[in-house]
Design a protein around this motif. Structure first.
Motif, PDB file in Angstrom:
ATOM      1  N   ASP A 627       0.819  -1.223   0.000  1.00 34.31           N
ATOM      2  CA  ASP A 627       0.000   0.000   0.000  1.00 34.31           C
ATOM      3  C   ASP A 627       0.852   1.273   0.000  1.00 34.31           C
ATOM      4  N   ARG A 628       1.974   1.234  -0.712  1.00 34.99           N
ATOM      5  CA  ARG A 628       2.847   2.401  -0.759  1.00 34.99           C
ATOM      6  C   ARG A 628       2.611   3.269  -1.993  1.00 34.99           C
ATOM      7  N   PHE A 629       1.745   2.800  -2.915  1.00 34.25           N
ATOM      8  CA  PHE A 629       1.524   3.537  -4.159  1.00 34.25           C
ATOM      9  C   PHE A 629       0.029   3.718  -4.409  1.00 34.25           C
ATOM     10  N   GLU A 630      -0.285   4.829  -5.078  1.00 32.57           N
ATOM     11  CA  GLU A 630      -1.662   5.074  -5.532  1.00 32.57           C
ATOM     12  C   GLU A 630      -1.906   4.245  -6.782  1.00 32.57           C
ATOM     13  N   VAL A 631      -2.980   3.444  -6.766  1.00 36.39           N
ATOM     14  CA  VAL A 631      -3.261   2.582  -7.913  1.00 36.39           C
ATOM     15  C   VAL A 631      -4.711   2.758  -8.354  1.00 36.39           C
ATOM     16  N   GLU A 632      -4.929   2.417  -9.612  1.00 32.29           N
ATOM     17  CA  GLU A 632      -6.275   2.460 -10.197  1.00 32.29           C
ATOM     18  C   GLU A 632      -6.556   1.088 -10.785  1.00 32.29           C
ATOM     19  N   SER A 633      -7.626   0.475 -10.363  1.00 27.51           N
ATOM     20  CA  SER A 633      -7.949  -0.861 -10.849  1.00 27.51           C
ATOM     21  C   SER A 633      -8.564  -0.791 -12.238  1.00 27.51           C
ATOM     22  N   TRP A 634      -8.062  -1.593 -13.127  1.00 26.22           N
ATOM     23  CA  TRP A 634      -8.637  -1.711 -14.468  1.00 26.22           C
ATOM     24  C   TRP A 634      -9.481  -2.974 -14.596  1.00 26.22           C
ATOM     25  N   ARG A 650      -3.316   0.280 -12.666  1.00 31.96           N
ATOM     26  CA  ARG A 650      -2.438   1.339 -13.169  1.00 31.96           C
ATOM     27  C   ARG A 650      -1.834   2.083 -11.992  1.00 31.96           C
ATOM     28  N   ILE A 651      -0.528   2.294 -12.049  1.00 36.24           N
ATOM     29  CA  ILE A 651       0.179   3.035 -11.009  1.00 36.24           C
ATOM     30  C   ILE A 651      -0.002   4.532 -11.266  1.00 36.24           C
ATOM     31  N   LEU A 652      -0.530   5.238 -10.268  1.00 36.50           N
ATOM     32  CA  LEU A 652      -0.760   6.672 -10.395  1.00 36.50           C
ATOM     33  C   LEU A 652       0.368   7.488  -9.769  1.00 36.50           C
ATOM     34  N   GLY A 653       1.004   6.936  -8.761  1.00 34.64           N
ATOM     35  CA  GLY A 653       2.093   7.648  -8.093  1.00 34.64           C
ATOM     36  C   GLY A 653       2.331   7.067  -6.721  1.00 34.64           C
ATOM     37  N   SER A 654       3.305   7.635  -6.022  1.00 29.52           N
ATOM     38  CA  SER A 654       3.621   7.189  -4.661  1.00 29.52           C
ATOM     39  C   SER A 654       2.696   7.872  -3.676  1.00 29.52           C
ATOM     40  N   LYS A 655       2.322   7.161  -2.630  1.00 27.65           N
ATOM     41  CA  LYS A 655       1.501   7.755  -1.581  1.00 27.65           C
ATOM     42  C   LYS A 655       2.362   8.648  -0.708  1.00 27.65           C
ATOM     43  N   LYS A 656       1.823   9.762  -0.303  1.00 28.40           N
ATOM     44  CA  LYS A 656       2.547  10.669   0.565  1.00 28.40           C
ATOM     45  C   LYS A 656       2.571  10.103   1.978  1.00 28.40           C
ATOM     46  N   LYS A 657       3.742  10.179   2.597  1.00 25.96           N
ATOM     47  CA  LYS A 657       3.887   9.649   3.950  1.00 25.96           C
ATOM     48  C   LYS A 657       3.348  10.635   4.976  1.00 25.96           C
TER      49      LYS A 657
END
Length: 657
Positions: A627-634, A650-657
């Motif tokens: 759960d370290r990255f923002e993802v979008e389920s396809w 799809r990887i959207l970016g890293s989650k902010k800590k």
């Protein structure tokens, strides 16, 4: 068509295979092995010659003598010699008579009491060159007994000589001089010596041969001027016998064979003799030595046993003479007790053999632990064999062959290390031109397998695969000259490679406008934590590539060059890595369904390109991302060539800590 990705072998390996073929390659490795033997042979010869020179100068003699002492101490104690009895003049005896030297009357009474019990010989290891009244006449009477053997002291010259009691025939007088080694210890028995006018026998010789005469055992002088008795020849000690080098071996010397540190023979005190408290069985038919064991008299010497006790335990002179007497009797009557030695050429060969053994061990073994273990085993075998011969009264060099073993092994290890370091530098430089440092290092570590069979063994690993591709690359190629396309593409691929290596990945290959990278090879990952870390690094690498691509697009547009979009497919799963191909073409490959899935993720639904860099992963990779990255389920999508659908994200970016 399934995508089978391959990491190419270094160019020089492929060229060797193309030019020589398998049989020629084997001949080459054999000739290289023979060539490698030459420095080993030179090293062995150089070490052996150097040690022989050092040994000849006597620099190893102290160590050899210490080894001799150690083996003396380790031998089992044979117990007291039943043919001997020692009458000790102890500190208590001196205090009882309140006088030193003891009077002649005391010694006369002691000799008379011992003679009454019918010994074979009586040795008086107390100087009596001048009278010590009262009782000189009484002592003179007792010294007339043919069984009594007094002593003289020769010293270094006639000016140092201490005369024996007067009117004693020479055949009943023995000298009590001892020979000291350079370290001050007594290891040799001086059997005969001269005072410049006559040749005298040692105290122990007089006593031992008086005993042998009583047994009707004759002795003679051989052609080599050596004593022979009962077929036992007392060979003279040479200046380089055993571990000795350049010692003074003049006169007639043999190496002392100590029986025990304190149990050479049974003993009684002078007071017990005078009080008639001695068992007659201890005296009858025996050799009796009368001597001082009181430390204050200072008739004590260092021996091979001295190093075993704190404060350098010393042995009284009478015990040393008893040891020498016992050794002579054992040699003549039992055929044992005299040391033997190898000839010089045998010792040279012995040292050379252990030098070669050390070199071969270091040359053949690659792992340090194996080398250390075998070196210890070899050293133990050397000591064991040397000690076994020592138990058979054979004294051969120990330190010289041990140093030959260790020195040659050490030189060989240093040579191999330096040779390996230079070769690795050259090979890594060559390999680095066409593959990643990680792959180059893996190939170097597996060079033994590679050179022996030409193949790197296959192994199954769990890795994360990244496969990239540019969108519309064919159109770009159509609009620009080839040289511009090449320069533009190299900028792109160079930036991608930098990010992969920065995230601990391996560039597997460039596929035209695409790239395949692997995280988790060539060093296999064995834990879930390591596999998860590879997956996270792979996704972070893809995001870094995406950011880098946006920067490059701005730069390209400013220079009038086309911008680019790319797709990235990432999958985590098992793959096989190892050598592929034959003698005419050999490649290092990464194969498996995981590679195919990464490729299908990259090409999945190409029309859904919502940003500059699209990064798709499967659920198998998502499970490791914690759960370290923002993802979008396809959703669950069908992939080309696969029957089962795959859950795509799809990887959207890293989650902010």
């Amino acid at each position: 068509m399934n995508v089978q990705t391959k990491m190419f072998m270094p160019k020089f390996f492929k060229r060797i295979y193309h030019k020589l073929g398998e049989s020629c390659w084997k001949q080459l490795t054999h000739s290289l092995a023979f060539a490698d033997f030459q420095p080993l042979a030179i090293t062995c010869i150089a070490v052996t010659v150097t040690l022989l020179g050092v040994r000849h100068l006597g620099w190893l003699q102290p160590l050899e003598l210490n080894a001799f002492d150690l083996m003396v101490q380790l031998r089992p104690d044979p117990g007291p010699d039943p043919r001997l009895l020692i009458v000790e003049v102890t500190e208590r005896d001196i205090k009882a008579f309140k006088k030193w030297p003891l009077s002649d009357r005391v010694l006369a009474k002691a000799i008379a009491e011992i003679a009454r019990l019918e010994p074979t010989a009586i040795g008086l290891d107390i100087i009596r060159d001048i009278p010590y009244e009262p009782g000189n006449a009484e002592l003179a009477t007792q010294l007339k007994n043919p069984k009594v053997f007094p002593i003289t002291f020769l010293g270094n010259s006639k000016y140092h000589r201490v005369q024996p009691p007067p009117n004693i025939p020479d055949k009943r007088v023995g000298f009590n001089d001892v020979v000291l080694d350079p370290d001050g210890r007594v290891r040799r028995n001086l059997m005969f010596a001269g005072d410049g006018e006559t040749t005298l026998a040692s105290f122990s010789m007089r006593l031992a041969f008086a005993y042998l005469d009583s047994k009707k055992i004759d002795s003679k002088i051989t052609e080599k001027a050596e004593i022979e008795a009962n077929k036992t020849v007392f060979s003279k000690l040479q200046s380089n016998s055993g571990g000795y080098q350049n010692i003074n071996a003049q006169a007639y010397q043999v190496l002392l064979n100590y029986r025990s540190a304190e149990n050479t023979a049974k003993s009684v005190t002078l007071t017990q003799v005078l009080d008639r408290k001695v068992d007659p069985k201890l005296v009858k038919g025996k050799i009796v030595l009368i001597g001082v064991t009181a430390i204050t008299v200072k008739d004590v010497f260092s021996t091979p046993y001295s190093a075993t006790a704190k404060g350098n335990r010393l042995m009284p002179g009478v015990l040393i003479h008893a040891t020498a007497t016992s050794q002579i009797l054992s040699a003549v009557l039992e055929g044992k007790g005299l040391f033997w030695y190898w000839d010089e050429w045998q010792e040279i060969l012995w040292i050379a053999v252990w030098s070669a053994a050390g070199g071969c061990l270091a040359w053949r073994l690659e792992k340090s632990l194996h080398l250390i273990a075998l070196a210890i085993s070899a050293g133990g075998s050397l000591f064991g064999f040397t000690f076994f011969l020592f138990m058979q009264q054979g004294w051969i060099p120990l330190i010289a062959p041990a140093l030959a073993l260790l020195t040659t092994a050490g030189v060989a290890v240093i040579y191999k290390y330096e040779q390996s370091r230079q070769q690795q530098g050259i090979v890594m430089k060559l390999l680095g031109q066409q593959t990643s440092p990680a792959i180059a290092n893996a190939l170097w570590k597996e060079r033994v397998h590679l050179l022996e069979s030409g193949l790197l063994p296959g192994q199954k690993v769990t890795a994360t695969i990244i496969l990239t591709d540019l969108q519309g690359f064919s159109t770009i190629c159509e609009k620009l000259p080839p040289e511009v396309v090449m320069s533009w593409l190299n900028e792109y691929l160079s930036a991608m490679a930098q990010e992969v290596q920065a995230h601990q990945g391996v560039i597997n290959k460039f596929t035209g406008d695409g790239m395949l990278a692997v995280f988790g090879v060539p060093i296999p990952r064995t834990t879930l934590q390591e596999i998860a870390e590879d997956a996270r690094l792979a996704v972070s690498c893809a995001l870094a590539i995406s950011s880098r691509l946006r920067e490059m697009n701005q730069n390209w547009l400013a220079r009038g060059l086309p911008s680019a979009k790319m797709r990235v497919g990432i999958f985590t799963g098992p793959v096989m890595v190892g050598s592929l191909g034959g003698t005419t073409r050999l490649e290092y490959g990464v194969i498996g369904d995981s590679v195919n899935i990464a490729s299908r993720l990259e090409s999945c639904q190409k029309d859904r390109q919502e940003d500059t860099c699209r990064i798709l992963i499967a659920e198998e990779t998502l499970l490791y991302l914690a759960d370290r990255f923002e993802v979008e389920s396809w959703g669950s999508l069908p992939l080309k060539g696969r029957e089962q659908k795959v859950n795509v994200y799809r990887i959207l970016g890293s989650k902010k800590k």
